[in-house]
Design a protein around this motif. Sequence first.
Motif, mmCIF file in Angstrom:
data_model
loop_
_atom_site.group_PDB
_atom_site.id
_atom_site.type_symbol
_atom_site.label_atom_id
_atom_site.label_comp_id
_atom_site.label_asym_id
_atom_site.label_seq_id
_atom_site.Cartn_x
_atom_site.Cartn_y
_atom_site.Cartn_z
ATOM 1 N N SER A 187 -13.398 -5.137 -6.124
ATOM 2 C CA SER A 187 -12.961 -4.098 -5.195
ATOM 3 C C SER A 187 -12.366 -2.951 -5.984
ATOM 4 O O SER A 187 -11.606 -3.177 -6.922
ATOM 5 C CB SER A 187 -11.885 -4.654 -4.246
ATOM 6 O OG SER A 187 -12.268 -5.894 -3.712
ATOM 7 N N GLU A 216 -11.075 -9.835 -9.637
ATOM 8 C CA GLU A 216 -10.367 -8.600 -9.300
ATOM 9 C C GLU A 216 -9.373 -8.213 -10.396
ATOM 10 O O GLU A 216 -8.803 -7.126 -10.355
ATOM 11 C CB GLU A 216 -9.638 -8.743 -7.960
ATOM 12 C CG GLU A 216 -10.555 -9.003 -6.764
ATOM 13 C CD GLU A 216 -11.377 -7.785 -6.367
ATOM 14 O OE1 GLU A 216 -11.202 -6.727 -6.979
ATOM 15 O OE2 GLU A 216 -12.208 -7.898 -5.450
ATOM 16 N N ARG A 269 -13.665 -8.054 0.878
ATOM 17 C CA ARG A 269 -13.849 -9.477 0.576
ATOM 18 C C ARG A 269 -13.786 -10.352 1.830
ATOM 19 O O ARG A 269 -14.333 -11.455 1.842
ATOM 20 C CB ARG A 269 -12.777 -9.958 -0.387
ATOM 21 C CG ARG A 269 -13.121 -9.666 -1.815
ATOM 22 C CD ARG A 269 -12.099 -10.252 -2.757
ATOM 23 N NE ARG A 269 -12.568 -10.120 -4.117
ATOM 24 C CZ ARG A 269 -13.327 -11.020 -4.720
ATOM 25 N NH1 ARG A 269 -13.667 -12.135 -4.117
ATOM 26 N NH2 ARG A 269 -13.747 -10.810 -5.950
ATOM 27 N N ILE A 270 -13.082 -9.867 2.867
ATOM 28 C CA ILE A 270 -12.948 -10.679 4.080
ATOM 29 C C ILE A 270 -14.333 -10.986 4.641
ATOM 30 O O ILE A 270 -14.627 -12.116 5.031
ATOM 31 C CB ILE A 270 -12.097 -9.940 5.136
ATOM 32 C CG1 ILE A 270 -10.692 -9.694 4.586
ATOM 33 C CG2 ILE A 270 -12.030 -10.731 6.441
ATOM 34 C CD1 ILE A 270 -9.839 -8.783 5.436
ATOM 35 N N GLY A 281 -1.764 4.221 -2.777
ATOM 36 C CA GLY A 281 -2.090 2.799 -2.686
ATOM 37 C C GLY A 281 -3.298 2.561 -1.795
ATOM 38 O O GLY A 281 -3.880 3.500 -1.243
ATOM 39 N N SER A 282 -3.692 1.290 -1.666
ATOM 40 C CA SER A 282 -4.861 0.989 -0.841
ATOM 41 C C SER A 282 -4.790 -0.443 -0.337
ATOM 42 O O SER A 282 -4.079 -1.275 -0.902
ATOM 43 C CB SER A 282 -6.141 1.148 -1.673
ATOM 44 O OG SER A 282 -6.154 0.187 -2.705
ATOM 45 N N ILE A 283 -5.529 -0.705 0.734
ATOM 46 C CA ILE A 283 -5.781 -2.085 1.158
ATOM 47 C C ILE A 283 -7.288 -2.276 1.134
ATOM 48 O O ILE A 283 -8.015 -1.572 1.823
ATOM 49 C CB ILE A 283 -5.226 -2.362 2.568
ATOM 50 C CG1 ILE A 283 -3.697 -2.208 2.568
ATOM 51 C CG2 ILE A 283 -5.631 -3.757 3.041
ATOM 52 C CD1 ILE A 283 -3.048 -2.437 3.919
ATOM 53 N N MET A 284 -7.743 -3.196 0.299
ATOM 54 C CA MET A 284 -9.182 -3.395 0.149
ATOM 55 C C MET A 284 -9.571 -4.701 0.817
ATOM 56 O O MET A 284 -9.162 -5.772 0.386
ATOM 57 C CB MET A 284 -9.530 -3.365 -1.340
ATOM 58 C CG MET A 284 -9.159 -2.005 -1.946
ATOM 59 S SD MET A 284 -9.557 -1.812 -3.674
ATOM 60 C CE MET A 284 -8.175 -2.649 -4.416
ATOM 61 N N VAL A 292 -4.116 -3.217 -2.975
ATOM 62 C CA VAL A 292 -4.002 -4.558 -2.409
ATOM 63 C C VAL A 292 -5.388 -5.071 -2.018
ATOM 64 O O VAL A 292 -6.098 -4.418 -1.262
ATOM 65 C CB VAL A 292 -3.111 -4.543 -1.144
ATOM 66 C CG1 VAL A 292 -3.001 -5.943 -0.555
ATOM 67 C CG2 VAL A 292 -1.731 -3.984 -1.468
ATOM 68 N N THR A 303 -7.837 -11.217 1.077
ATOM 69 C CA THR A 303 -9.008 -12.108 1.114
ATOM 70 C C THR A 303 -9.360 -12.571 2.518
ATOM 71 O O THR A 303 -10.437 -13.116 2.714
ATOM 72 C CB THR A 303 -8.742 -13.396 0.317
ATOM 73 O OG1 THR A 303 -7.642 -14.088 0.942
ATOM 74 C CG2 THR A 303 -8.397 -13.093 -1.121
ATOM 75 N N GLY A 342 2.289 2.390 -3.119
ATOM 76 C CA GLY A 342 1.339 2.878 -4.127
ATOM 77 C C GLY A 342 0.580 1.789 -4.862
ATOM 78 O O GLY A 342 0.022 2.022 -5.928
ATOM 79 N N MET A 343 0.547 0.586 -4.316
ATOM 80 C CA MET A 343 -0.200 -0.494 -4.985
ATOM 81 C C MET A 343 -1.596 -0.639 -4.378
ATOM 82 O O MET A 343 -1.825 -0.266 -3.236
ATOM 83 C CB MET A 343 0.551 -1.822 -4.848
ATOM 84 C CG MET A 343 1.947 -1.775 -5.459
ATOM 85 S SD MET A 343 2.786 -3.369 -5.353
ATOM 86 C CE MET A 343 4.485 -2.860 -5.666
ATOM 87 N N ARG A 362 0.844 -1.197 0.000
ATOM 88 C CA ARG A 362 0.000 0.000 0.000
ATOM 89 C C ARG A 362 0.882 1.252 0.000
ATOM 90 O O ARG A 362 0.664 2.185 -0.786
ATOM 91 C CB ARG A 362 -0.881 0.013 1.257
ATOM 92 C CG ARG A 362 -1.855 1.179 1.314
ATOM 93 C CD ARG A 362 -2.335 1.461 2.732
ATOM 94 N NE ARG A 362 -1.398 2.332 3.436
ATOM 95 C CZ ARG A 362 -1.596 2.832 4.645
ATOM 96 N NH1 ARG A 362 -2.688 2.540 5.305
ATOM 97 N NH2 ARG A 362 -0.708 3.622 5.205
ATOM 98 N N ALA A 383 -10.565 1.113 -5.565
ATOM 99 C CA ALA A 383 -10.053 2.143 -4.663
ATOM 100 C C ALA A 383 -10.465 3.520 -5.182
ATOM 101 O O ALA A 383 -10.631 3.708 -6.392
ATOM 102 C CB ALA A 383 -8.536 2.038 -4.562
#
Lengths: 135, 324
Positions: B117, A54, B101-102, B95-98, A35, A38, A32-33, A29, B119
């Motif tokens: 998902s 996805e 889905r959890i 960036g992000s954390i998505m 993520v 699950t 810059g990605m 993150r 961002a």
Amino acid sequence: MSNNIRVLLAKVGLDGHDRGVKIVARCLRDAGMDVVYTGLHRSPEEVVAAAVQEDVDVLAVSILSGAHMTVFPKIIAGLKARGVDDMILMGGGVMPDEDVAALKAMGVHEILLQDTPPNKIIETIERLVADRGER
Amino acid sequence: MAKQIPSDSLVVRALAGDNAAMARLMSRAEAGSAECRPALAQLYAKAGRAHVIGITGVPGSGKSTLVSTLTLKLRTGGKRVGIIAVDPSSPYSGGSIMGDRIRMSELVNDEGIFIRSMATRGAQGGMARASLEAVDVLDAAGFDYVIVETVGVGQAEVEIARAAQTVIVVSAPGLGDDIQAIKAGILEIADIHVVSKCDRSDANRTVSDLKSMLTMGMAVGDDRLWRAPVVPTSSVNGQGFEQLIECLGRHGHFMRSSETGQIRVRKIAEFRMLKTAEDLLRQRFTNARRGALAAVSEQLAGRRISPYQAAEQLLDGINLKGTP
């Protein structure tokens, strides 16, 4: 405008150790990605279905349970069955060296073991995505 | 999937239900690729049949859990459900954390469900930049319901109300008093109010606060034909979901058969046109201003010119008609 690198991080099977995968998620993150995480206890089939929907650049599976020689062949078969041939498959965790060689021969693009520094993970993903090119 | 496959061929495969093709079209829409615009136009022309439901609420109110339980209930009726789950991008790294889905893990092994998902990537209002293009992909591919779960919003991110047929606002017990309930903003956009986590003892209070807010609205002459119901739900024991699905059906019918619904359809179209035009302008502006920005901002930082003068200088000489 181009897209961020998209990575799906997955934990498969009976493996509740998610501290490592969360740290990796945070590093990616901050690089810059985008993520997608699950959560724990997914099956290989679920991971493949999620990665396809996805449309991630990289499917990265964290395994600390020793089940890697069972899990990766199923994931590779699942991707093949769905006609996906441009997704980068990576593994992370604790695995014996001979298994790492076998997994790479099977088609896993890269395995990064438990002592890999965060920068190396980021560099590896950026290099693999750049090598693959546009899609 | 083969590399660089043309978007037009992806459309054919997406319409036949190929998940990988649908997913790739969404990625190209998100990248703003010019190559995929004719393909997206084809999908837009075919879309318009799905019931598009927006779900919004403050962070932690239970949106993802509600989406998960609602989707399972809709699936038992045989309907296909697409989900666009939006999470925030970092303002620093981009960036992000998505993690939506959890909480949707029960939905994964089902070909009748598609989850994507996205961002926000700098977009305001609670949705991602290409959320609505992704809705078109799922709608055209024949999904009966498309659920857009916004980021956890504050009090003023109401963009979803201009993009969905039915807006569900989720409130959780224990967050604020009856004055919160009569403030302007997010609560006003609800077609259906859901009070989540109703297995908790303080949920009744939230339900009655919302109901009295709605009654007050009637007292001051709110003459809207649709009265937003308040539905208490619990994903722990399944309470309230039958009522929620009944309300969704009723609101969907109201939207299809009433003048209010026709007006909303036109408003949604208008919103998408304006939003797309704004995106194009912003993109052209960003490309065109590059050289000028540093010089002007230095003058501005030194207080030699005012922000208004700086903005005028920046805009002068920019051709906004150019190709992005």
